[in-house]
Design an enzyme around this catalytic site. Sequence first.
Site, short mmCIF file in Angstrom:
data_model
loop_
_atom_site.label_atom_id
_atom_site.label_comp_id
_atom_site.label_asym_id
_atom_site.label_seq_id
_atom_site.Cartn_x
_atom_site.Cartn_y
_atom_site.Cartn_z
N SER A 1 0.81 -1.22 0.00
CA SER A 1 0.00 0.00 0.00
C SER A 1 0.85 1.27 0.00
CB SER A 1 -0.94 0.00 1.21
OG SER A 1 -1.83 -1.09 1.15
N HIS B 1 0.09 3.36 4.68
CA HIS B 1 -0.75 4.04 3.70
C HIS B 1 -0.48 5.55 3.73
CE1 HIS B 1 -2.73 0.25 4.66
NE2 HIS B 1 -3.47 0.36 3.55
#
Length: 361
Positions: free
Chosen positions: A235, A300
Amino acid sequence: LLSQFDPDNTGYISTEKFRSLLQRHGSELDPHKLEVLLALADSNSEGRICYQDFVNLMSNKRSNSFRQAILQGNRRLCSKALLEETGLSLSQRLIRHVAYETLPREIDRKWYYDSYTCCPPPWFMITITIVAFFLYNGVVLDRFVLQVSHPLYLKNTLLYHPQLRAQAWRYLTYIFMHAGIEHLGLNVVLQLLVGVPLEMVHGAARISFVYVTGVVAGSLAVSVADMTAPVVGSSGGVYALVSAHLANIVMNWSGMKCQFKLLRMAVALICMSFEFGRAVWLRFHPSAYPPCPHPSFMAHLGGVMVGITLGVIILRNYEQRLQDQTLWWIFLSIYVIFVLFAIFWNIFAYSLLDLKLPPPP
């Protein structure tokens, strides 16, 4: 040619001689190159054109000064837009579609369409997706995804674990493991749909730089802000690419001519939000493999920060030398400072804070 149009060897050609050259040999040139040359002549207010800029164009090279000469002045385009051309083959339509998906200026789209040869192909994103994810997990581990409830989850040598942070490769190799098939699926979809077109336009070197810096920033962000959690998933790199692309679309909204751009942005944001929300929920959900918690979601955020800083600069400056961009150096310096800070944090902070870390696998 140089002695004929530049007898004094000044390195410049007058616009009058330049236009006569185009009129004499224009039929021999690619129409897109001819249009860029005419735009170069129209945008020049000094009555002369740098001979090297002309050579750069004919040899499929672009300098910063050449692009600035194009963008200054009225930037008149002499023929119809690339989108209106007919009779294109399937591959030509694909290249045109990629140009309109990623580039905000018509002059850049035509340049890319004319110069792209698919050599080399977008090998980085395809390789990192197919080989790294499916080949390694499927062949070596005999399973495509290691679920966080699987007993081998923490025993893998690839994921980042706070107790094993001295093993430097884990700050990169954690992208090869995923916490569930839905985690893998969303990352692969975003990576291929966004990463492959971006690599076709900007090249493997730039896109791999954004991707890898996002990956490293993700694991370092976890080691600083969520010190007791492991990390898995790509991610960090995926969010760096997607956030850079979305930010570039927003910054050049009026120039982006891709179809359904609002819908596509909404779909990308929904997929990212769903995957991020799942990661947050999983992080605070009771662990299925105590006493170690579920993977962190801070990777993220680290990827997003790289995307809207370094990534935006790289995608905005199509075919320009980043060394000439002040913001590039500013953001690169900030990134380097963060990396150095995170390294020293990992060396000293864990012992000073006396944290209760999960046991090593």
